[in-house]
Scaffold this motif. Sequence first.
Motif: not given
Lengths: 114, 109
Positions: B31, B33, B35, B37, B40-43, B45, B48, B86, B97, B99-100
């Motif tokens: 998997n 993915q 992302f 960000q 405002w912090g929202q991740l 997608n 995939y 990310f 998951l 994350f890098g």
Amino acid sequence: GAVVSQHPSWVICKSGTSVKIECRSLDFQATTMFWYRQFPKQSLMLMATSNEGSKATYEQGVEKDKFLINHASLTLSTLTVTSAHPEDSSFYICSASAGFGGYTFGSGTRLTVV
Amino acid sequence: GIQVEQSPPDLILQEGANSTLRCNFSDSVNNLQWFHQNPWGQLINLFYIPSGTKQNGRLSATTVATERYSLLYISSSQTTDSGVYFCAAREGGSEKLVFGKGTKLTVNP
């Protein structure tokens, strides 16, 4: 598409009080949800994995008595920060597996403890 | 566990420029993915993409699983592309998951 709603978006609380953060999957059932913590300018760190109807699995170094996680239904998981202190101030994000192999994230909660 | 490394850590572009972000992972993953960000912090997608190539508008991604890397291409960048990108991967048999550390992209007008 899959949507995860997280509330509140931000909260300020006094040191010693508890704060509850909710994470809801709106259009799908999430058997597993995840809680992350993100410090400024850093990556996301997994705190715990939450499974519906069972106890959460915490990552090493995460205090389970401080960060209480409840996954009461297939669409709701909550994170309660108990007896919060300034060092608990952070950005908390939940996510859920959306069933297509990917993950959907909530919009995050910025917690400030004063 | 698996390691996920991203490069570069920071990237500054002029609007209209193209860029390539890289993600290396230490072991076989099932998997992968990407992302974005936002400030405002929202991740959000983006892709995939455990293997192969996908495109979505000005963004595309390629994962070469056998060589353990993934690339995110941004063409004709816009100021709204600014934020942190990310990549995250999941180990086989685990739902977690990893994350890098992210690539912070700044697109100047």
